[in-house]
Design a protein around this motif. Structure first.
Motif, mmCIF file in Angstrom:
data_model
loop_
_atom_site.group_PDB
_atom_site.id
_atom_site.type_symbol
_atom_site.label_atom_id
_atom_site.label_comp_id
_atom_site.label_asym_id
_atom_site.label_seq_id
_atom_site.Cartn_x
_atom_site.Cartn_y
_atom_site.Cartn_z
ATOM 1 N N ASN A 17 34.474 35.977 27.678
ATOM 2 C CA ASN A 17 35.695 35.933 28.485
ATOM 3 C C ASN A 17 35.418 36.388 29.910
ATOM 4 O OD1 ASN A 17 37.584 35.107 26.514
ATOM 5 N ND2 ASN A 17 37.575 37.156 25.646
ATOM 6 N N ASN A 18 36.401 36.260 30.724
ATOM 7 C CA ASN A 18 36.313 36.761 32.090
ATOM 8 C C ASN A 18 36.678 38.240 32.089
ATOM 9 O OD1 ASN A 18 35.627 34.230 33.124
ATOM 10 N ND2 ASN A 18 37.771 33.631 33.200
ATOM 11 N N TYR A 19 35.829 39.040 31.454
ATOM 12 C CA TYR A 19 36.123 40.464 31.324
ATOM 13 C C TYR A 19 36.321 41.124 32.687
ATOM 14 C CZ TYR A 19 34.675 39.879 26.488
ATOM 15 O OH TYR A 19 34.576 39.465 25.193
ATOM 16 N N HIS A 20 35.646 40.607 33.698
ATOM 17 C CA HIS A 20 35.735 41.190 35.039
ATOM 18 C C HIS A 20 37.092 40.940 35.704
ATOM 19 C CE1 HIS A 20 34.507 37.056 35.621
ATOM 20 N NE2 HIS A 20 34.967 37.138 36.862
ATOM 21 N N SER A 21 37.886 40.023 35.149
ATOM 22 C CA SER A 21 39.162 39.708 35.786
ATOM 23 C C SER A 21 40.344 39.611 34.819
ATOM 24 C CB SER A 21 39.040 38.380 36.554
ATOM 25 O OG SER A 21 38.720 37.327 35.661
ATOM 26 N N ASP A 22 40.113 39.873 33.534
ATOM 27 C CA ASP A 22 41.160 39.724 32.526
ATOM 28 C C ASP A 22 41.411 41.072 31.837
ATOM 29 O OD1 ASP A 22 42.733 39.168 30.297
ATOM 30 O OD2 ASP A 22 41.628 37.352 29.762
ATOM 31 N N ALA A 25 41.401 41.002 27.898
ATOM 32 C CA ALA A 25 40.062 40.898 27.312
ATOM 33 C C ALA A 25 39.307 42.216 27.465
ATOM 34 C CB ALA A 25 39.288 39.760 27.978
ATOM 35 N N LEU A 26 39.439 42.852 28.615
ATOM 36 C CA LEU A 26 38.744 44.112 28.869
ATOM 37 C C LEU A 26 39.273 45.242 27.987
ATOM 38 C CD1 LEU A 26 36.455 45.115 30.617
ATOM 39 C CD2 LEU A 26 38.104 45.607 32.413
ATOM 40 N N ILE A 28 40.154 45.043 24.958
ATOM 41 C CA ILE A 28 39.513 44.943 23.642
ATOM 42 C C ILE A 28 38.225 45.768 23.640
ATOM 43 C CG2 ILE A 28 38.392 43.360 22.012
ATOM 44 C CD1 ILE A 28 40.458 41.225 23.005
ATOM 45 N N ALA A 29 37.459 45.683 24.728
ATOM 46 C CA ALA A 29 36.226 46.469 24.840
ATOM 47 C C ALA A 29 36.537 47.959 24.931
ATOM 48 C CB ALA A 29 35.416 46.011 26.051
ATOM 49 N N ILE A 30 37.574 48.315 25.673
ATOM 50 C CA ILE A 30 37.957 49.725 25.798
ATOM 51 C C ILE A 30 38.399 50.272 24.439
ATOM 52 C CG2 ILE A 30 39.727 51.259 26.767
ATOM 53 C CD1 ILE A 30 39.337 49.730 29.418
ATOM 54 N N GLU A 31 39.144 49.489 23.687
ATOM 55 C CA GLU A 31 39.557 49.923 22.356
ATOM 56 C C GLU A 31 38.358 50.115 21.434
ATOM 57 O OE1 GLU A 31 42.518 47.051 21.212
ATOM 58 O OE2 GLU A 31 44.049 48.031 22.423
ATOM 59 N N LYS A 32 37.340 49.274 21.567
ATOM 60 C CA LYS A 32 36.141 49.453 20.738
ATOM 61 C C LYS A 32 35.404 50.726 21.146
ATOM 62 C CE LYS A 32 32.044 47.620 18.716
ATOM 63 N NZ LYS A 32 31.193 46.482 18.453
ATOM 64 N N ILE A 33 35.324 50.997 22.445
ATOM 65 C CA ILE A 33 34.686 52.237 22.901
ATOM 66 C C ILE A 33 35.412 53.428 22.289
ATOM 67 C CG2 ILE A 33 34.325 53.741 24.905
ATOM 68 C CD1 ILE A 33 33.794 51.134 26.532
ATOM 69 N N GLU A 34 36.744 53.410 22.337
ATOM 70 C CA GLU A 34 37.520 54.524 21.806
ATOM 71 C C GLU A 34 37.432 54.617 20.282
ATOM 72 O OE1 GLU A 34 41.404 54.084 23.665
ATOM 73 O OE2 GLU A 34 40.767 55.513 25.203
ATOM 74 N N GLY A 35 37.037 53.554 19.635
ATOM 75 C CA GLY A 35 36.851 53.576 18.188
ATOM 76 C C GLY A 35 35.423 53.892 17.780
ATOM 77 N N LYS A 91 37.717 49.525 44.249
ATOM 78 C CA LYS A 91 38.656 48.638 44.933
ATOM 79 C C LYS A 91 39.940 48.415 44.143
ATOM 80 C CE LYS A 91 34.956 46.263 47.275
ATOM 81 N NZ LYS A 91 34.081 45.123 47.293
ATOM 82 N N SER A 92 39.828 48.436 42.828
ATOM 83 C CA SER A 92 41.006 48.161 42.006
ATOM 84 C C SER A 92 40.837 48.781 40.624
ATOM 85 C CB SER A 92 41.218 46.648 41.865
ATOM 86 O OG SER A 92 40.169 46.087 41.090
ATOM 87 N N LYS A 93 41.925 48.822 39.905
ATOM 88 C CA LYS A 93 41.914 49.365 38.541
ATOM 89 C C LYS A 93 40.987 48.552 37.647
ATOM 90 C CE LYS A 93 45.638 50.943 37.040
ATOM 91 N NZ LYS A 93 46.725 51.674 36.478
ATOM 92 N N ILE A 94 41.057 47.221 37.736
ATOM 93 C CA ILE A 94 40.231 46.405 36.845
ATOM 94 C C ILE A 94 38.747 46.540 37.185
ATOM 95 C CG2 ILE A 94 40.359 44.212 38.101
ATOM 96 C CD1 ILE A 94 40.755 43.009 35.129
ATOM 97 N N ASP A 95 38.412 46.694 38.469
ATOM 98 C CA ASP A 95 37.011 46.921 38.844
ATOM 99 C C ASP A 95 36.497 48.227 38.247
ATOM 100 O OD1 ASP A 95 36.889 44.562 40.290
ATOM 101 O OD2 ASP A 95 37.170 45.530 42.239
ATOM 102 N N ALA A 96 37.323 49.272 38.301
ATOM 103 C CA ALA A 96 36.937 50.567 37.742
ATOM 104 C C ALA A 96 36.784 50.475 36.223
ATOM 105 C CB ALA A 96 37.959 51.628 38.122
ATOM 106 N N MET A 97 37.693 49.766 35.570
ATOM 107 C CA MET A 97 37.618 49.604 34.122
ATOM 108 C C MET A 97 36.369 48.822 33.730
ATOM 109 S SD MET A 97 41.650 48.725 33.447
ATOM 110 C CE MET A 97 41.386 48.035 31.826
ATOM 111 N N TYR A 98 36.089 47.769 34.450
ATOM 112 C CA TYR A 98 34.920 46.936 34.174
ATOM 113 C C TYR A 98 33.638 47.757 34.334
ATOM 114 C CZ TYR A 98 31.886 42.787 34.377
ATOM 115 O OH TYR A 98 30.913 41.848 34.147
#
Length: 124
Positions: A17-22, A25-26, A28-35, A91-98
């Motif tokens: 997916n476009n994890y860098h902009s979605d 989708a991102l 889902i990865a954060i939830e896996k990290i927390e699990g 620059k943005s929340k999604i950049d920091a999350m990515y």
């Protein structure tokens, strides 16, 4: 993007997916990290390596995203931003999350490759 493939591998999916902009989708990865939880070791004294369990939480605020490592038994506490991701230049929340997701996956893969988990000779 190369890091989108890294995230897809971590999630065991072929969908890059476009994890860098979605955000969805991102998340889902954060939830896996927390699990994710892993067994490891920490110092309790200069000579003692104590077995512990590491669990992870992701804190998102403004344009910041940090991964925290919680150590069980709980009296060992929480390492806030153990990957040192806090950066006022995001620059943005999604950049920091990515960045946080990619950094965690690289750290996790490196620890796994070096067989650091469950090995008292490697402190996590």
């Amino acid at each position: 993007m190369k890091n989108n493939k890294l995230i897809a591998a971590f999630l065991n999916t072929s969908n890059t997916n476009n994890y860098h902009s979605d955000f969805n989708a991102l998340m889902i990865a954060i939830e896996k990290i927390e699990g994710t939880s892993v067994n490891g070791y920490t110092w309790t004294t200069t000579e003692d390596k104590t077995p512990v369990e590491f669990q992870f939480t992701v804190e998102i605020s403004g344009a910041q995203c940090m991964v925290c490592r919680d150590v069980s038994p709980q009296y060992y506490g929480t390492e806030i931003d153990f990957l040192k991701l806090y950066d006022c230049r995001n620059k943005s929340k999604i950049d920091a999350m990515y960045l946080a997701v990619v950094s965690f996956i690289k750290w996790y893969n490196r620890q796994t490759k070096l067989k650091c988990f469950n090995n008292p000779n490697h402190l996590n």
